[in-house]
Every structure is written in C-alpha cells, then in structure tokens.
Design a protein around this motif. Structure first.
Motif, PDB file in Angstrom:
ATOM      1  N   TYR A 128      81.444  72.318 -22.324  1.00  0.00           N
ATOM      2  CA  TYR A 128      81.465  70.965 -22.371  1.00  0.00           C
ATOM      3  C   TYR A 128      80.923  69.985 -23.386  1.00  0.00           C
ATOM      4  O   TYR A 128      79.685  70.260 -23.385  1.00  0.00           O
TER       5      TYR A 128
ATOM      6  N   HIS B 123      81.650  75.150 -18.693  1.00  0.00           N
ATOM      7  CA  HIS B 123      80.170  74.600 -18.692  1.00  0.00           C
ATOM      8  C   HIS B 123      80.434  73.370 -17.625  1.00  0.00           C
ATOM      9  O   HIS B 123      81.089  72.526 -17.936  1.00  0.00           O
TER      10      HIS B 123
ATOM     11  N   LEU C 219      74.875  73.684 -17.280  1.00  0.00           N
ATOM     12  CA  LEU C 219      73.535  72.567 -17.881  1.00  0.00           C
ATOM     13  C   LEU C 219      72.900  71.428 -17.929  1.00  0.00           C
ATOM     14  O   LEU C 219      73.813  70.659 -17.563  1.00  0.00           O
ATOM     15  N   ARG C 220      71.268  70.818 -19.128  1.00  0.00           N
ATOM     16  CA  ARG C 220      70.965  69.750 -19.052  1.00  0.00           C
ATOM     17  C   ARG C 220      72.346  69.169 -19.883  1.00  0.00           C
ATOM     18  O   ARG C 220      72.802  67.621 -19.541  1.00  0.00           O
ATOM     19  N   GLY C 221      72.332  69.866 -21.432  1.00  0.00           N
ATOM     20  CA  GLY C 221      73.003  68.893 -22.283  1.00  0.00           C
ATOM     21  C   GLY C 221      72.106  68.036 -23.125  1.00  0.00           C
ATOM     22  O   GLY C 221      70.924  68.113 -22.529  1.00  0.00           O
ATOM     23  N   ASP C 222      72.672  68.440 -23.994  1.00  0.00           N
ATOM     24  CA  ASP C 222      71.347  67.762 -24.993  1.00  0.00           C
ATOM     25  C   ASP C 222      71.449  65.982 -24.936  1.00  0.00           C
ATOM     26  O   ASP C 222      72.370  65.221 -24.302  1.00  0.00           O
TER      27      ASP C 222
ATOM     28  N   TYR D  90      67.581  67.282 -15.161  1.00  0.00           N
ATOM     29  CA  TYR D  90      66.957  68.830 -15.221  1.00  0.00           C
ATOM     30  C   TYR D  90      68.122  69.728 -14.910  1.00  0.00           C
ATOM     31  O   TYR D  90      68.919  69.877 -13.606  1.00  0.00           O
ATOM     32  N   ALA D  91      68.599  70.842 -15.582  1.00  0.00           N
ATOM     33  CA  ALA D  91      69.957  71.504 -15.454  1.00  0.00           C
ATOM     34  C   ALA D  91      69.488  72.279 -13.646  1.00  0.00           C
ATOM     35  O   ALA D  91      69.861  72.733 -13.070  1.00  0.00           O
TER      36      ALA D  91
ATOM     37  N   TYR E  46      66.000  80.630 -23.366  1.00  0.00           N
ATOM     38  CA  TYR E  46      65.610  80.710 -25.273  1.00  0.00           C
ATOM     39  C   TYR E  46      64.542  81.783 -25.066  1.00  0.00           C
ATOM     40  O   TYR E  46      63.942  81.197 -24.923  1.00  0.00           O
TER      41      TYR E  46
ATOM     42  N   HIS F 275      62.774  76.771 -26.000  1.00  0.00           N
ATOM     43  CA  HIS F 275      63.445  74.923 -25.932  1.00  0.00           C
ATOM     44  C   HIS F 275      63.026  74.271 -26.089  1.00  0.00           C
ATOM     45  O   HIS F 275      61.011  74.642 -26.163  1.00  0.00           O
TER      46      HIS F 275
ATOM     47  N   ASP G 296      58.384  77.376 -20.121  1.00  0.00           N
ATOM     48  CA  ASP G 296      59.527  77.401 -20.298  1.00  0.00           C
ATOM     49  C   ASP G 296      60.176  78.176 -19.057  1.00  0.00           C
ATOM     50  O   ASP G 296      61.262  77.955 -18.581  1.00  0.00           O
TER      51      ASP G 296
ATOM     52  N   PHE H 216      60.190  76.409 -15.708  1.00  0.00           N
ATOM     53  CA  PHE H 216      61.192  75.875 -15.132  1.00  0.00           C
ATOM     54  C   PHE H 216      62.778  76.753 -14.677  1.00  0.00           C
ATOM     55  O   PHE H 216      63.651  77.361 -14.828  1.00  0.00           O
TER      56      PHE H 216
ATOM     57  N   LYS I 204      65.226  77.363 -11.486  1.00  0.00           N
ATOM     58  CA  LYS I 204      66.467  77.851 -12.505  1.00  0.00           C
ATOM     59  C   LYS I 204      67.374  78.419 -12.023  1.00  0.00           C
ATOM     60  O   LYS I 204      68.629  78.740 -10.301  1.00  0.00           O
TER      61      LYS I 204
ATOM     62  N   TYR J 111      79.465  83.669 -29.642  1.00  0.00           N
ATOM     63  CA  TYR J 111      79.743  81.995 -30.261  1.00  0.00           C
ATOM     64  C   TYR J 111      80.855  82.012 -30.829  1.00  0.00           C
ATOM     65  O   TYR J 111      80.391  82.414 -32.112  1.00  0.00           O
TER      66      TYR J 111
HETATM   67  P1  FAD Z   1      66.892  72.415 -18.700  1.00  0.00           P
HETATM   68  O1  FAD Z   1      66.548  73.896 -17.443  1.00  0.00           O
HETATM   69  O2  FAD Z   1      66.757  71.630 -18.092  1.00  0.00           O
HETATM   70  O3  FAD Z   1      65.718  72.564 -20.021  1.00  0.00           O
HETATM   71  C1  FAD Z   1      66.013  71.156 -20.389  1.00  0.00           C
HETATM   72  C2  FAD Z   1      63.972  71.511 -20.121  1.00  0.00           C
HETATM   73  O4  FAD Z   1      62.906  71.259 -19.151  1.00  0.00           O
HETATM   74  C3  FAD Z   1      62.969  72.955 -21.239  1.00  0.00           C
HETATM   75  O5  FAD Z   1      62.371  72.577 -22.017  1.00  0.00           O
HETATM   76  C4  FAD Z   1      62.323  72.927 -19.981  1.00  0.00           C
HETATM   77  O6  FAD Z   1      61.669  73.514 -20.160  1.00  0.00           O
HETATM   78  C5  FAD Z   1      62.233  71.518 -19.564  1.00  0.00           C
HETATM   79  N1  FAD Z   1      62.201  71.377 -17.821  1.00  0.00           N
HETATM   80  C6  FAD Z   1      63.622  72.171 -16.562  1.00  0.00           C
HETATM   81  N2  FAD Z   1      62.522  71.725 -15.639  1.00  0.00           N
HETATM   82  C7  FAD Z   1      62.048  70.568 -16.144  1.00  0.00           C
HETATM   83  C8  FAD Z   1      61.517  69.907 -14.976  1.00  0.00           C
HETATM   84  N3  FAD Z   1      61.129  69.749 -13.784  1.00  0.00           N
HETATM   85  N4  FAD Z   1      60.125  69.352 -15.510  1.00  0.00           N
HETATM   86  C9  FAD Z   1      60.009  69.711 -16.418  1.00  0.00           C
HETATM   87  N5  FAD Z   1      60.583  69.606 -17.897  1.00  0.00           N
HETATM   88  C10 FAD Z   1      61.572  70.530 -16.872  1.00  0.00           C
HETATM   89  N6  FAD Z   1      75.353  71.749 -23.968  1.00  0.00           N
HETATM   90  C11 FAD Z   1      76.225  70.947 -23.813  1.00  0.00           C
HETATM   91  O7  FAD Z   1      76.397  69.379 -24.402  1.00  0.00           O
HETATM   92  N7  FAD Z   1      77.338  71.846 -23.420  1.00  0.00           N
HETATM   93  C12 FAD Z   1      77.339  72.955 -23.472  1.00  0.00           C
HETATM   94  O8  FAD Z   1      78.347  73.362 -22.386  1.00  0.00           O
HETATM   95  C13 FAD Z   1      76.547  73.735 -24.170  1.00  0.00           C
HETATM   96  N8  FAD Z   1      76.540  75.196 -23.516  1.00  0.00           N
HETATM   97  C14 FAD Z   1      75.164  75.589 -23.666  1.00  0.00           C
HETATM   98  C15 FAD Z   1      74.808  77.560 -23.729  1.00  0.00           C
HETATM   99  C16 FAD Z   1      73.963  78.085 -23.908  1.00  0.00           C
HETATM  100  C17 FAD Z   1      74.629  79.930 -23.546  1.00  0.00           C
HETATM  101  C18 FAD Z   1      73.398  77.248 -24.317  1.00  0.00           C
HETATM  102  C19 FAD Z   1      71.461  78.057 -24.571  1.00  0.00           C
HETATM  103  C20 FAD Z   1      72.805  76.278 -24.369  1.00  0.00           C
HETATM  104  C21 FAD Z   1      74.406  75.331 -23.919  1.00  0.00           C
HETATM  105  N9  FAD Z   1      74.355  73.819 -23.784  1.00  0.00           N
HETATM  106  C22 FAD Z   1      75.460  73.235 -23.958  1.00  0.00           C
HETATM  107  C23 FAD Z   1      72.339  73.130 -25.289  1.00  0.00           C
HETATM  108  C24 FAD Z   1      71.306  72.671 -23.723  1.00  0.00           C
HETATM  109  O9  FAD Z   1      72.616  71.519 -22.915  1.00  0.00           O
HETATM  110  C25 FAD Z   1      71.097  72.238 -24.235  1.00  0.00           C
HETATM  111  O10 FAD Z   1      69.766  72.989 -24.753  1.00  0.00           O
HETATM  112  C26 FAD Z   1      69.765  71.608 -23.404  1.00  0.00           C
HETATM  113  O11 FAD Z   1      69.050  70.830 -24.810  1.00  0.00           O
HETATM  114  C27 FAD Z   1      68.786  71.919 -22.520  1.00  0.00           C
HETATM  115  O12 FAD Z   1      70.225  72.787 -22.033  1.00  0.00           O
HETATM  116  P2  FAD Z   1      68.671  73.367 -20.542  1.00  0.00           P
HETATM  117  O13 FAD Z   1      69.909  73.449 -19.184  1.00  0.00           O
HETATM  118  O14 FAD Z   1      68.578  74.541 -21.046  1.00  0.00           O
HETATM  119  O15 FAD Z   1      68.057  72.074 -19.586  1.00  0.00           O
END
Ligand code: FAD
Length: 317
Positions: free
Chosen positions: A50, A94, A123-126, A143-144, A179, A183, A192, A195, A199, A301
């Motif tokens: 997504y 996603h 996911l959270r997304g970038d 956050y995710a 990761y 991350h 990392d 957190f 999830k 991928y």
């Molecule tokens: P989170 O799990 O929220 O983590 C993000 C960061 O915050 C991490 O450093 C974590 O340690 C930290 N964290 C988590 N919770 C907390 C908290 N409560 N307090 C403080 N810190 C916290 N992106 C897209 O846009 N679309 C996609 O379809 C997509 N597909 C992906 C598929 C895979 C397999 C992977 C590995 C990544 C994908 N991504 C995608 C990229 C992803 O969205 C990014 O890597 C994003 O930066 C982090 O997403 P996450 O879900 O891991 O975030």
C-alpha cells in the motif's frame, strides 16, 4: 485461508511474493504479467503493498511553487480482490497508519472484510518524503502497534462507535514487519525488539522481515526474537538486486548492509543484465540456505517485475 493455517498445513518451505500496485495510469494487466510466471510455484498467498499519497511541488509561471497531493500507486484493495477472483489465491494486502485516521481505517477494514480478505500486513508506513519524521493524521495512529490494536478490536466486534447495533466481528490474521538489521529510527536492537513484541502481544501472528543479504543477520534476529519471548513465525524477505544502482540505493533507502562479497561481484558488472544475474545468483544461494534451515516461507520482493524471481524459483522450489 489464513497465512498461519497455510504455514501450519505443511512442513515444506513455502514460496510467497509481494506486488507493488502499478503506477497510476497503468493497468491491471501489468499485475497479471508479474503474477503469471510465478503461479506454477504455488504461492499460497500474495502480498499487495500500500502506498500513501505524496506531496509534489509544481513550479508555476510566476515562480511560486504549488503543492499537489498525488497518490502514485492506488489500487491495493481492488488488486487484492482481482487476484482472489482470477487466481483463487489468498492475498495479504498491506495497511498503513500513514494518511489514515481511525475512522478511515475502520471503513477500509470493512471493505476488506466484505471482500472476504482474511489476512493483513499491518505497518506504520514511512514519513512522507517532505518531512523527516513520521507524522500521524489527526486522530490517526502513530505506530503500527496501535493499528494492530484497532484491527484486533474489530476482530472482537468492537467498532469506534460503540453504540452501533448488530456488530459483526471481522476475522483478520495479522502480520507485522521486523528488521534483522534494526529499524532505522530505533535507538538500538533491543528497543526495536521490545516494540516488535508489543505488536505480537497486541494480536499479530506472524512477522515478515525487511530484506537482508547476509542470512546470518536473519538467523541472529530470529534467535534474538526467541530470547525476547517472540514465538510467532518469522518469514524472511528476499529482494534480489536488480540494477547496479541498487547497490547504493537499497542501503540508503532501507538501512541495510550489502556484504562485501556481493559488492565485489556487482562492481565487475558493466550492464544492468549482468547485475541482475548476480542478484539472482545471490538470492538463489540465500534461498537454498534458508530452506535448508527450515524457514516457513521465503518471501520475495518483486518490485513489480518477476523475471528474476521466476529464475530463482526455478532453481529453488
Ligand atoms: P512500527 O512498528 O510502528 O515501528 C516504527 C519505529 O518506531 C521503530 O523504530 C520501532 O522500534 C519504533 N516504535 C514502535 N512502537 C513504538 C512506541 N510505542 N514508542 C516508541 N517507538 C516505537 N511501507 C508502506 O508504506 N507500504 C507498504 O506496503 C510497506 N510494506 C512493508 C513490508 C515489509 C515486510 C516491511 C519490512 C516494511 C514495509 N513498509 C511498507 C515499510 C514500513 O512502513 C517502514 O519500515 C516504517 O518506517 C516502519 O513501519 P513499522 O510497521 O515497522 O513501524
């Protein structure tokens, strides 16, 4: 069928892959062209990424910049439905926090549920390209883990409006990202993993990893997860290098290392096809080693092209 059931129903390593919706203006045939060569390897499910909207700036004749919001790759939900319909293969769309408030998320989840979709990668997304850090929507998730909680609430029939009558529960099985090389925003690996575990505690049942090029990093990651009490399946993600420039672009974008031995092979390449072949050969070796070590699935991928994934699958599955 749920991803976890697919994993539990076999002792063999499964083959899965992820698709990128085509750029706006392109058509669904490009998706089918990516899938068709891979169907013979019997993927039990296909992931569909997504992509959030992006802000682009257009220079006007008076020199001022005009901000325009565009969504370059729409279509995740429709592509998921089309794949289920055409190939009778399960899908894992996603869903991301970025660009959605809770209400919009709930409505998207209802659409996915009505389509009969049972799996999601949450996911959270970038951050968007113009801001350095991720900024959630007002009343969106930061956050995710918070999005996992919302989906899990819906799985229990808990909607945002608690006064709704005749509440139907959804039945989503959730995966989340992990990761092996940490991350990029996490201050350290332990944080990392802390957190990541949150999830899982919130209801995620499997992990898909970021790409890596040194299997030892994956094995160390799995070991570290197990030590932290994370027991769910951890699916390794493999992205074969496809162009010479990816040698520098991938570390920059995804914060991963490329091993010296792979770099040495890549810098010998004069043409893209040569680099693509090096990428295929490296991914074949990675995949064979992962399968020897009984990983549940090897997840590829595709980045929208499958000729290289097909070569790997022929050699490995
Ligand atoms: P989170 O799990 O929220 O983590 C993000 C960061 O915050 C991490 O450093 C974590 O340690 C930290 N964290 C988590 N919770 C907390 C908290 N409560 N307090 C403080 N810190 C916290 N992106 C897209 O846009 N679309 C996609 O379809 C997509 N597909 C992906 C598929 C895979 C397999 C992977 C590995 C990544 C994908 N991504 C995608 C990229 C992803 O969205 C990014 O890597 C994003 O930066 C982090 O997403 P996450 O879900 O891991 O975030």
């Amino acid at each position: 069928m749920k991803v976890t059931d697919h994993l539990n129903n076999t002792s063999k390593t499964l083959f899965s892959f992820e698709l990128l919706p085509p750029l706006k203006g392109d058509n669904i045939e490009s998706i089918y062209k990516t899938i068709d060569p891979l169907v013979e390897f019997k993927p039990p499910y296909i992931n569909v990424t997504y992509h959030r909207e992006e802000a682009v700036y257009k220079e006007l004749s008076n020199g001022l910049l005009q901000k325009k919001i565009i969504r370059k790759r729409p279509g995740t939900v429709a592509i998921s439905a089309a794949i289920m319909n055409k190939y009778k293969i399960d899908v894992v769309p996603h869903i991301i926090c970025g660009g959605f408030n809770k209400e919009e998320t709930e409505n998207a989840l209802i659409d996915l549920h009505f389509l009969g979709i049972e799996n999601l990668l949450v996911l959270r997304g970038d951050s968007d390209k113009n801001t350095k850090r991720f900024v959630p929507e007002p009343d969106g998730h930061a956050y995710a883990v918070d999005l996992v909680k919302q989906v899990n609430d819906l799985n229990k029939g808990k909607y945002l409006d608690e006064e709704l009558e005749n509440k139907t529960s959804t039945h989503f099985t959730l995966g989340v990202a992990g990761y092996p090389e940490k991350h990029n925003e996490a201050p350290n690996m332990l944080s990392d993993l802390y957190f990541l575990k949150k999830k899982i505690e919130a209801g995620a049942e499997f992990i898909v990893t970021q790409m890596f090029y040194d299997n030892q990093k994956y094995y160390d990651f799995v070991k570290a997860c197990r030590e932290q009490g994370i027991t769910v399946p951890i699916i390794p993600g493999i992205k074969p290098i496809a162009t010479l420039s990816q040698m520098t672009v991938l570390p920059q974008t995804f914060h991963i290392d490329i091993p010296e031995a792979l770099v040495k092979e890549l810098i010998k390449c004069k043409k893209t096809e040569e680099a693509r072949q090096v990428g295929v050969e490296w991914a074949i070796e990675q995949s064979k080693d992962l399968i020897k070590n009984n990983v549940p699935v090897v997840h590829y991928y595709t980045m929208g092209k499958s000729d290289n994934i097909q070569k790997i699958a022929i050699a490995v599955f």
